[in-house]
Design an enzyme around this catalytic site. Sequence first.
Site, PDB file in Angstrom:
ATOM      1  N   MET A 103       0.843  -1.203   0.000  1.00 36.39           N
ATOM      2  CA  MET A 103       0.000   0.000   0.000  1.00 36.39           C
ATOM      3  C   MET A 103       0.879   1.254   0.000  1.00 36.39           C
ATOM      4  SD  MET A 103      -3.395  -0.937   2.127  1.00 36.39           S
ATOM      5  CE  MET A 103      -2.725  -0.730   3.764  1.00 36.39           C
ATOM      6  N   GLY A 104       2.129   1.103  -0.408  1.00 34.61           N
ATOM      7  CA  GLY A 104       3.024   2.262  -0.463  1.00 34.61           C
ATOM      8  C   GLY A 104       3.495   2.662   0.922  1.00 34.61           C
ATOM      9  N   HIS A 144       8.965   1.177   3.424  1.00 38.10           N
ATOM     10  CA  HIS A 144      10.069   1.200   4.388  1.00 38.10           C
ATOM     11  C   HIS A 144      10.960  -0.007   4.101  1.00 38.10           C
ATOM     12  CE1 HIS A 144       7.738  -1.919   6.370  1.00 38.10           C
ATOM     13  NE2 HIS A 144       6.721  -1.084   6.515  1.00 38.10           N
ATOM     14  N   HIS A 174       9.339  -3.453   3.358  1.00 38.54           N
ATOM     15  CA  HIS A 174       8.856  -3.669   1.988  1.00 38.54           C
ATOM     16  C   HIS A 174      10.033  -3.953   1.045  1.00 38.54           C
ATOM     17  CE1 HIS A 174       5.608  -0.775   3.491  1.00 38.54           C
ATOM     18  NE2 HIS A 174       4.903  -1.818   3.129  1.00 38.54           N
ATOM     19  N   ASP A 190       2.441  -9.595   8.734  1.00 37.18           N
ATOM     20  CA  ASP A 190       0.986  -9.792   8.713  1.00 37.18           C
ATOM     21  C   ASP A 190       0.746 -11.296   8.579  1.00 37.18           C
ATOM     22  OD1 ASP A 190      -0.024  -6.870   8.477  1.00 37.18           O
ATOM     23  OD2 ASP A 190       1.621  -7.029   7.062  1.00 37.18           O
ATOM     24  N   SER A 225       4.227   1.015   8.051  1.00 40.46           N
ATOM     25  CA  SER A 225       3.902   2.346   7.532  1.00 40.46           C
ATOM     26  C   SER A 225       3.127   3.147   8.572  1.00 40.46           C
ATOM     27  CB  SER A 225       3.050   2.221   6.271  1.00 40.46           C
ATOM     28  OG  SER A 225       3.677   1.379   5.334  1.00 40.46           O
ATOM     29  N   ARG A 226       2.427   2.455   9.456  1.00 37.40           N
ATOM     30  CA  ARG A 226       1.604   3.150  10.459  1.00 37.40           C
ATOM     31  C   ARG A 226       2.425   3.654  11.643  1.00 37.40           C
ATOM     32  NH1 ARG A 226      -2.641  -0.814   8.744  1.00 37.40           N
ATOM     33  NH2 ARG A 226      -4.423   0.430   8.036  1.00 37.40           N
TER      34      ARG A 226
HETATM   35  P1  AMP Z   1       1.430  -2.986   3.484  1.00 32.43           P
HETATM   36  O1  AMP Z   1       1.974  -1.921   2.600  1.00 32.43           O
HETATM   37  O2  AMP Z   1       1.428  -2.635   4.940  1.00 32.43           O
HETATM   38  O3  AMP Z   1       0.134  -3.569   3.002  1.00 32.43           O
HETATM   39  O4  AMP Z   1       2.456  -4.181   3.393  1.00 32.43           O
HETATM   40  C1  AMP Z   1       2.852  -4.720   2.162  1.00 32.43           C
HETATM   41  C2  AMP Z   1       3.642  -5.974   2.411  1.00 32.43           C
HETATM   42  O5  AMP Z   1       4.785  -5.679   3.201  1.00 32.43           O
HETATM   43  C3  AMP Z   1       2.830  -7.028   3.195  1.00 32.43           C
HETATM   44  O6  AMP Z   1       3.097  -8.306   2.645  1.00 32.43           O
HETATM   45  C4  AMP Z   1       3.383  -6.890   4.586  1.00 32.43           C
HETATM   46  O7  AMP Z   1       3.275  -8.076   5.345  1.00 32.43           O
HETATM   47  C5  AMP Z   1       4.835  -6.556   4.302  1.00 32.43           C
HETATM   48  N1  AMP Z   1       5.468  -5.893   5.443  1.00 32.43           N
HETATM   49  C6  AMP Z   1       4.963  -4.879   6.193  1.00 32.43           C
HETATM   50  N2  AMP Z   1       5.804  -4.572   7.200  1.00 32.43           N
HETATM   51  C7  AMP Z   1       6.863  -5.418   7.087  1.00 32.43           C
HETATM   52  C8  AMP Z   1       8.074  -5.611   7.836  1.00 32.43           C
HETATM   53  N3  AMP Z   1       8.352  -4.881   8.907  1.00 32.43           N
HETATM   54  N4  AMP Z   1       8.927  -6.577   7.427  1.00 32.43           N
HETATM   55  C9  AMP Z   1       8.661  -7.337   6.323  1.00 32.43           C
HETATM   56  N5  AMP Z   1       7.536  -7.208   5.583  1.00 32.43           N
HETATM   57  C10 AMP Z   1       6.651  -6.258   5.960  1.00 32.43           C
END
Ligand code: AMP
Length: 283
Positions: A33-34, A37, A40, A154, A190-191
């Site tokens: 979702m952009g 960090h 990602h 997640d 991201s949060r």
């Molecule tokens: P999101 O942008 O939050 O939807 O996350 C996109 C992808 O990045 C999802 O598969 C998350 O599980 C993964 N992700 C988010 N935070 C982390 C992290 N700290 N380490 C590794 N993968 C992550």
Amino acid sequence: MTKPVVLESVAALRQWREAQRKAGHRVGLVPTMGALHAGHISLVTGVKQVTDKAVVSIFVNPTQFAPTEDFSKYPRTFESDLHLLSEVRAEAVFAPQVAEMYPQGFATTVSLDGPAKVELEDKFRPTHFSGVATVVSKLLLQAMPDVAIFGEKDFQQLAVIRHMARDLDIPVEIMGGPTLREADGLAMSSRNVYLTVGERMVAPIVHRTLQAAAEIVRRGMPLAVIEAEAADRLTKAGLVVDYVAIRDALSLAVPMECAAPASLRILVAASLGQTRLIDNIAV
Ligand code: AMP
């Protein structure tokens, strides 16, 4: 440093994908979702180790947010995302508008059971996984990747997607990537930008509590006691705990304590002020 090609329509994505197929390249998809960090970015690196070309989707998916949640204020940092993706040599970014993903009259969702119905995230975000599964199935059908990678951060989401891809015979390998953490143990998210300075200092207690709980599980204390003590520790630190749960790492079901030792996972969700933190750890 070459910037990734930015694809805004499904048609452009399909054209790019077809060109990769013709060139004999294996494609890896990283749905996000952009507000990218290092977590990602580690997924991009991970998928590039097993494929030839990486496409990262950046789409803040409205259907996985409840009306009370943070869809409109979710951080959007497209230019810096592109910069990070250039550094790690992602080949393409798929960044559709909402109307491209959900055109007028859109009326189909993926309905889930199994790991999506285990009283963890699903209990506190009852419409969340249906939104995730619907958008991920769309992304998989649009990009037709050989491999798609999701973070263990997640953990329930990863289980739900693995199950969905298997049940719907989607021809893709689902890969998990380890959770990247800040130096003090806080899982990158991201949060985390929502945390105040004071909350940011408290937040690493989530990972510390998980580590301590995993250690006690290994020593063989009753699981319900460990869950309650961990939740109590987080509550005393000022968090509002949704759950601390020790589950079977594959099914996410409540483990039978008398059965042969299974592979276990400890999962937590708790709010610190306005920010909901989730994390998990292997036992
Ligand atoms: P999101 O942008 O939050 O939807 O996350 C996109 C992808 O990045 C999802 O598969 C998350 O599980 C993964 N992700 C988010 N935070 C982390 C992290 N700290 N380490 C590794 N993968 C992550």
